[in-house]
Enzyme design. Sequence first.
Site, PDB file in Angstrom:
ATOM      1  N   THR A 126      -1.470   5.635  -0.219  1.00 18.52           N
ATOM      2  CA  THR A 126      -1.097   6.593  -1.273  1.00 18.52           C
ATOM      3  C   THR A 126      -1.379   8.037  -0.866  1.00 18.52           C
ATOM      4  OG1 THR A 126      -1.716   7.301  -3.504  1.00 18.52           O
ATOM      5  CG2 THR A 126      -3.379   6.105  -2.299  1.00 18.52           C
ATOM      6  N   ASP A 127      -0.668   8.961  -1.504  1.00 24.89           N
ATOM      7  CA  ASP A 127      -0.943  10.391  -1.281  1.00 24.89           C
ATOM      8  C   ASP A 127      -2.347  10.768  -1.742  1.00 24.89           C
ATOM      9  OD1 ASP A 127      -0.535  10.207  -4.051  1.00 24.89           O
ATOM     10  OD2 ASP A 127       0.993  11.782  -4.135  1.00 24.89           O
ATOM     11  N   GLU A 128      -2.957   9.919  -2.601  1.00 21.72           N
ATOM     12  CA  GLU A 128      -4.262  10.292  -3.163  1.00 21.72           C
ATOM     13  C   GLU A 128      -5.375  10.292  -2.116  1.00 21.72           C
ATOM     14  OE1 GLU A 128      -5.391   9.008  -6.967  1.00 21.72           O
ATOM     15  OE2 GLU A 128      -3.351   8.850  -7.701  1.00 21.72           O
ATOM     16  N   TYR A 150     -10.708   5.099  -7.186  1.00 19.84           N
ATOM     17  CA  TYR A 150      -9.467   4.470  -6.677  1.00 19.84           C
ATOM     18  C   TYR A 150      -9.067   5.104  -5.352  1.00 19.84           C
ATOM     19  CZ  TYR A 150      -4.445   4.105  -5.890  1.00 19.84           C
ATOM     20  OH  TYR A 150      -3.215   3.932  -5.295  1.00 19.84           O
ATOM     21  N   LYS A 154      -8.894   3.446  -1.567  1.00 20.35           N
ATOM     22  CA  LYS A 154      -7.678   3.393  -0.754  1.00 20.35           C
ATOM     23  C   LYS A 154      -7.911   4.076   0.596  1.00 20.35           C
ATOM     24  CE  LYS A 154      -4.080   2.063  -1.647  1.00 20.35           C
ATOM     25  NZ  LYS A 154      -3.453   0.692  -1.497  1.00 20.35           N
TER      26      LYS A 154
HETATM   27  P1  NAD Z   1       0.208  -2.673  -9.432  1.00 17.02           P
HETATM   28  O1  NAD Z   1      -1.134  -2.496 -10.024  1.00 17.02           O
HETATM   29  O2  NAD Z   1       1.404  -2.666 -10.300  1.00 17.02           O
HETATM   30  O3  NAD Z   1       0.254  -4.059  -8.615  1.00 17.02           O
HETATM   31  C1  NAD Z   1      -0.821  -4.503  -7.825  1.00 17.02           C
HETATM   32  C2  NAD Z   1      -0.570  -5.964  -7.501  1.00 17.02           C
HETATM   33  O4  NAD Z   1      -1.647  -6.422  -6.656  1.00 17.02           O
HETATM   34  C3  NAD Z   1      -0.581  -6.871  -8.739  1.00 17.02           C
HETATM   35  O5  NAD Z   1       0.479  -7.794  -8.645  1.00 17.02           O
HETATM   36  C4  NAD Z   1      -1.921  -7.586  -8.655  1.00 17.02           C
HETATM   37  O6  NAD Z   1      -1.925  -8.873  -9.250  1.00 17.02           O
HETATM   38  C5  NAD Z   1      -2.113  -7.679  -7.146  1.00 17.02           C
HETATM   39  N1  NAD Z   1      -3.526  -7.818  -6.757  1.00 17.02           N
HETATM   40  C6  NAD Z   1      -4.575  -7.087  -7.174  1.00 17.02           C
HETATM   41  N2  NAD Z   1      -5.715  -7.520  -6.589  1.00 17.02           N
HETATM   42  C7  NAD Z   1      -5.341  -8.534  -5.755  1.00 17.02           C
HETATM   43  C8  NAD Z   1      -6.069  -9.359  -4.854  1.00 17.02           C
HETATM   44  N3  NAD Z   1      -7.390  -9.238  -4.696  1.00 17.02           N
HETATM   45  N4  NAD Z   1      -5.385 -10.280  -4.143  1.00 17.02           N
HETATM   46  C9  NAD Z   1      -4.037 -10.423  -4.301  1.00 17.02           C
HETATM   47  N5  NAD Z   1      -3.313  -9.676  -5.149  1.00 17.02           N
HETATM   48  C10 NAD Z   1      -3.962  -8.734  -5.861  1.00 17.02           C
HETATM   49  O7  NAD Z   1       0.304  -1.577  -8.302  1.00 17.02           O
HETATM   50  P2  NAD Z   1       1.550  -0.741  -7.765  1.00 17.02           P
HETATM   51  O8  NAD Z   1       1.693   0.473  -8.566  1.00 17.02           O
HETATM   52  O9  NAD Z   1       2.699  -1.645  -7.574  1.00 17.02           O
HETATM   53  O10 NAD Z   1       0.997  -0.298  -6.336  1.00 17.02           O
HETATM   54  C11 NAD Z   1       1.205  -1.129  -5.204  1.00 17.02           C
HETATM   55  C12 NAD Z   1       0.554  -0.466  -3.999  1.00 17.02           C
HETATM   56  O11 NAD Z   1       1.139   0.805  -3.785  1.00 17.02           O
HETATM   57  C13 NAD Z   1      -0.943  -0.219  -4.170  1.00 17.02           C
HETATM   58  O12 NAD Z   1      -1.567  -0.465  -2.935  1.00 17.02           O
HETATM   59  C14 NAD Z   1      -1.037   1.255  -4.523  1.00 17.02           C
HETATM   60  O13 NAD Z   1      -2.257   1.789  -4.079  1.00 17.02           O
HETATM   61  C15 NAD Z   1       0.134   1.810  -3.751  1.00 17.02           C
HETATM   62  N6  NAD Z   1       0.774   3.015  -4.298  1.00 17.02           N
HETATM   63  C16 NAD Z   1       1.151   3.065  -5.615  1.00 17.02           C
HETATM   64  C17 NAD Z   1       1.813   4.208  -6.092  1.00 17.02           C
HETATM   65  C18 NAD Z   1       2.266   4.310  -7.536  1.00 17.02           C
HETATM   66  O14 NAD Z   1       2.632   5.395  -7.970  1.00 17.02           O
HETATM   67  N7  NAD Z   1       2.277   3.248  -8.310  1.00 17.02           N
HETATM   68  C19 NAD Z   1       2.054   5.276  -5.235  1.00 17.02           C
HETATM   69  C20 NAD Z   1       1.639   5.187  -3.904  1.00 17.02           C
HETATM   70  C21 NAD Z   1       1.006   4.040  -3.442  1.00 17.02           C
HETATM   71  O1  DAU Z   2       0.190   9.532  -6.440  1.00 16.59           O
HETATM   72  C1  DAU Z   2       0.160   8.168  -6.159  1.00 16.59           C
HETATM   73  C2  DAU Z   2      -0.620   7.464  -7.227  1.00 16.59           C
HETATM   74  O2  DAU Z   2       0.140   7.598  -8.421  1.00 16.59           O
HETATM   75  C3  DAU Z   2      -0.868   5.993  -6.917  1.00 16.59           C
HETATM   76  O3  DAU Z   2      -1.669   5.889  -5.768  1.00 16.59           O
HETATM   77  C4  DAU Z   2      -1.550   5.306  -8.099  1.00 16.59           C
HETATM   78  O4  DAU Z   2      -1.666   3.913  -7.854  1.00 16.59           O
HETATM   79  C5  DAU Z   2      -0.715   5.525  -9.340  1.00 16.59           C
HETATM   80  O5  DAU Z   2      -1.383   4.990 -10.462  1.00 16.59           O
HETATM   81  C6  DAU Z   2      -0.446   7.007  -9.556  1.00 16.59           C
HETATM   82  O6  DAU Z   2      -1.662   7.692  -9.879  1.00 16.59           O
HETATM   83  P1  DAU Z   2      -1.681   8.864 -10.977  1.00 16.59           P
HETATM   84  O7  DAU Z   2      -3.058   9.046 -11.473  1.00 16.59           O
HETATM   85  O8  DAU Z   2      -0.963  10.065 -10.458  1.00 16.59           O
HETATM   86  O9  DAU Z   2      -0.718   8.184 -12.082  1.00 16.59           O
HETATM   87  P2  DAU Z   2      -0.840   8.075 -13.655  1.00 16.59           P
HETATM   88  O10 DAU Z   2       0.448   7.531 -14.141  1.00 16.59           O
HETATM   89  O11 DAU Z   2      -2.091   7.396 -14.078  1.00 16.59           O
HETATM   90  O12 DAU Z   2      -0.950   9.591 -14.094  1.00 16.59           O
HETATM   91  C7  DAU Z   2       0.055  10.520 -13.740  1.00 16.59           C
HETATM   92  C8  DAU Z   2      -0.369  11.876 -14.265  1.00 16.59           C
HETATM   93  O13 DAU Z   2      -0.333  11.849 -15.700  1.00 16.59           O
HETATM   94  C9  DAU Z   2      -1.794  12.249 -13.902  1.00 16.59           C
HETATM   95  O14 DAU Z   2      -1.855  13.651 -13.661  1.00 16.59           O
HETATM   96  C10 DAU Z   2      -2.601  11.888 -15.134  1.00 16.59           C
HETATM   97  C11 DAU Z   2      -1.626  12.130 -16.260  1.00 16.59           C
HETATM   98  N1  DAU Z   2      -1.784  11.242 -17.418  1.00 16.59           N
HETATM   99  C12 DAU Z   2      -1.874   9.901 -17.210  1.00 16.59           C
HETATM  100  C13 DAU Z   2      -2.000   9.031 -18.269  1.00 16.59           C
HETATM  101  C14 DAU Z   2      -2.123   7.548 -18.015  1.00 16.59           C
HETATM  102  C15 DAU Z   2      -1.790  11.766 -18.709  1.00 16.59           C
HETATM  103  O15 DAU Z   2      -1.682  12.991 -18.903  1.00 16.59           O
HETATM  104  N2  DAU Z   2      -1.927  10.920 -19.768  1.00 16.59           N
HETATM  105  C16 DAU Z   2      -2.038   9.557 -19.594  1.00 16.59           C
HETATM  106  O16 DAU Z   2      -2.172   8.835 -20.604  1.00 16.59           O
END
Ligand code: NAD
Ligand code: DAU
Length: 335
Positions: A126-128, A150, A154
Amino acid sequence: MRTLLVTGGAGFIGANFVHYMLTRESNDRIIVYDKLTYAGRRENLAAVADHPRFLFVQGDICEMAQVRATVEQYNVDTIVNFAAESHVDRSILDPDAFVKTDVYGVYVLCEVVKQMGLARLHHVSTDEVYGPIAEGKFREDDRFMPTSPYAASKASGELIALSYYRTYGLPLTITRGVNTYGPYQYPEKAIPLFITNAIDDIPLPLYGNGLQVRDRLYVTDHASAIAFVLEHGKPGEAYNIAADMEKTNLEVAQRIVQALGKPAALIQFVKDRPAHDVRYALATEKLTALGWQASVSFEEGFERTVRWYQENENWWRPIKSGDWLDYYRKQYTER
Ligand code: NAD
Ligand code: DAU
């Protein structure tokens, strides 16, 4: 023909990746290996459940014997790791599972790839990991400065994986994607939470002043970039994925109420997230120079996403009336 073990493939991006892989021309077999935490859902894979090149195994990436047995049983040659605890706010409430899955779980996958001589481990990051940046953009060789538990988990998982590349020559590639949105995203994340709340006339909780910036990537573009890196990425390298669509949270919330014909008064400013990262931004020349580019504009992705949540209440209503409610209360009313 490759056999891919897609760990975390029942979650948001993983399931979209599986759909993407099974609808393009290829002979790849896809074995989803997922623990099915609250975020992992079999229904996310219902559309491909009967596909001849698809199989589902319930399992935990922290259990080495189970991962090994699955790799052996299905002749897996490539692991693509999406499995993670992924929600920043949950990591602030309780980091335990984040350290287990996002750090130890990645170590287990590295060990399995090393011990069993697999062809590739692709790790989804992730970018984080870079932390916030007020101006400019992070490049792949910039230092890590993660903020939340988190993001730190990562970053730690990635460092373990990179140590396996440097020390043992593990065939590793990494992608670091920006904030991703689209169908099947669990409604704890801002965009699906705001859309589903607005549909039900429930306030949209905007943290702090709402001026934090995220670069928004439509989920099929995230999936296509990972597939591209699997084919064209160089072992030992990390690739940023972004689409240059920066938006403030306030702007996103405003667009959502407008798109659904709801009053702006539904947007409510609430207590800020602790140590809230003000902006993430990634430079993507390394990936675009290889030939990948995003294909979905923010306007198009946003419209598709709003429509998907409008048309798929049967997907999110059971979630929002189940365990989700306990989390929501803790997160928005008790803190
Ligand atoms: P998500 O939370 O929707 O899905 C995570 C999945 O992992 C779920 O299906 C969960 O059951 C499974 N899981 C959790 N713990 C596990 C374990 N111990 N063994 C096997 N499976 C397990 O997450 P997402 O948003 O789809 O993110 C997927 C990946 O992409 C993550 O690694 C996250 O860090 C990364 N990522 C997410 C975003 C975003 O914006 N959502 C952006 C950049 C990177
Ligand atoms: O940038 C990549 C990341 O994006 C991934 O690595 C994470 O898995 C994914 O959850 C996401 O993280 P963020 O914290 O950016 O996403 P989230 O949707 O939780 O929040 C997006 C922005 O909105 C953040 O600045 C927090 C804000 N927010 C979030 C929630 C849930 C609010 O203002 N109100 C809310 O209720």
